[in-house]
Scaffold this active site. Sequence first.
Site, PDB file in Angstrom:
ATOM      1  N   ASP A  84       4.824  -3.441 -40.792  1.00 18.89           N
ATOM      2  CA  ASP A  84       4.129  -4.705 -40.605  1.00 18.89           C
ATOM      3  C   ASP A  84       2.796  -4.359 -39.975  1.00 18.89           C
ATOM      4  O   ASP A  84       2.747  -3.730 -38.922  1.00 18.89           O
ATOM      5  CB  ASP A  84       4.905  -5.682 -39.728  1.00 18.89           C
ATOM      6  CG  ASP A  84       4.359  -7.097 -39.881  1.00 18.89           C
ATOM      7  OD1 ASP A  84       4.378  -7.620 -41.009  1.00 18.89           O
ATOM      8  OD2 ASP A  84       3.898  -7.673 -38.883  1.00 18.89           O
ATOM      9  N   HIS A 196      -4.248   3.633 -38.868  1.00 23.63           N
ATOM     10  CA  HIS A 196      -3.192   3.074 -38.036  1.00 23.63           C
ATOM     11  C   HIS A 196      -1.817   3.455 -38.569  1.00 23.63           C
ATOM     12  O   HIS A 196      -0.894   3.728 -37.801  1.00 23.63           O
ATOM     13  CB  HIS A 196      -3.328   1.551 -37.968  1.00 23.63           C
ATOM     14  CG  HIS A 196      -3.483   0.875 -39.298  1.00 23.63           C
ATOM     15  ND1 HIS A 196      -4.422   1.256 -40.232  1.00 23.63           N
ATOM     16  CD2 HIS A 196      -2.814  -0.160 -39.865  1.00 23.63           C
ATOM     17  CE1 HIS A 196      -4.323   0.496 -41.299  1.00 23.63           C
ATOM     18  NE2 HIS A 196      -3.354  -0.375 -41.105  1.00 23.63           N
TER      19      HIS A 196
END
EC number: 3.6.1.66
Length: 209
Positions: A84, A196
Site C-alpha cells: 500500500d 520507497h
Amino acid sequence: MTDNWGNEQSVRKLQPGKLVIASHNAGKVREIAELLGPHGIEPVSAGSLGLPEPDETGTTFIANAELKALQAADLSGLPALADDSGLCVEALNGDPGIFSARWAGPDKDFNLAMRLVWEAIAAKGPDAGHGAHFVCALALAWPDGHVEAFEGRVDGMIVWPPRGDKGFGYDPIFQPLGHDISFAEMDPAKKHAMSHRADAFRQLVAASF
C-alpha cells in the site's frame, strides 16, 4: 526485529516458490516481480487468480497492506505480499496519502490525479511549498494469519508539468531529492534502487531470506 512502532515483530522466512502479489496494478506487480526475482520467488498476481480487491478500510498504509495481504493469503492458500503506497504532499497536510489511488477515480486516471494534486497546491497560494514524499508499506502474510509489515519512504518535491513516460502513478510529477529529473524520466533500474518500494523491500529481504 521490531516493527515501525518499536514493538517486537516475529519473523518467518519466505521459502522459494509461488507468492501472490495482492495487487491489480500491473505496474506495481511488475516492479515487485523484478525486486523478488533474484530470491527464487515465483510472483503470481491476484488479478490472474481472479481474487477480488478488498475495500481498503485501514487508516494507515500498513493497515491497508495487511488487510490486502491477509485476504489474498486466505483465499489463495499461498503466502501473499501486498503493497500500500501513496504520495504525501506537505502543503496538503499529507494528502492524497492513503487515498492516492482514489484521487485517480474509478478509471484509475492518474493524469487526472496529478492535475488535482497540482491544482490543490496552487490553491494554497504562491507560498505553498512543493515538498512531498512517497511511502510504501509492505505486508507479507501466510494462510494461517501470520503477517509481517515493513515501511519505506523517499523524499522529494512536486514538479509541474508532468515529465517522462516511465514508471506509473504519480511518478511524472515527483522529483526525488538530489536529482533534477522525475521518477518517470529515470531509468527504471535507478528508480528501483532508491524508491520507497526499494526501501521497504530492503527491510523485507533482510528479514525474510
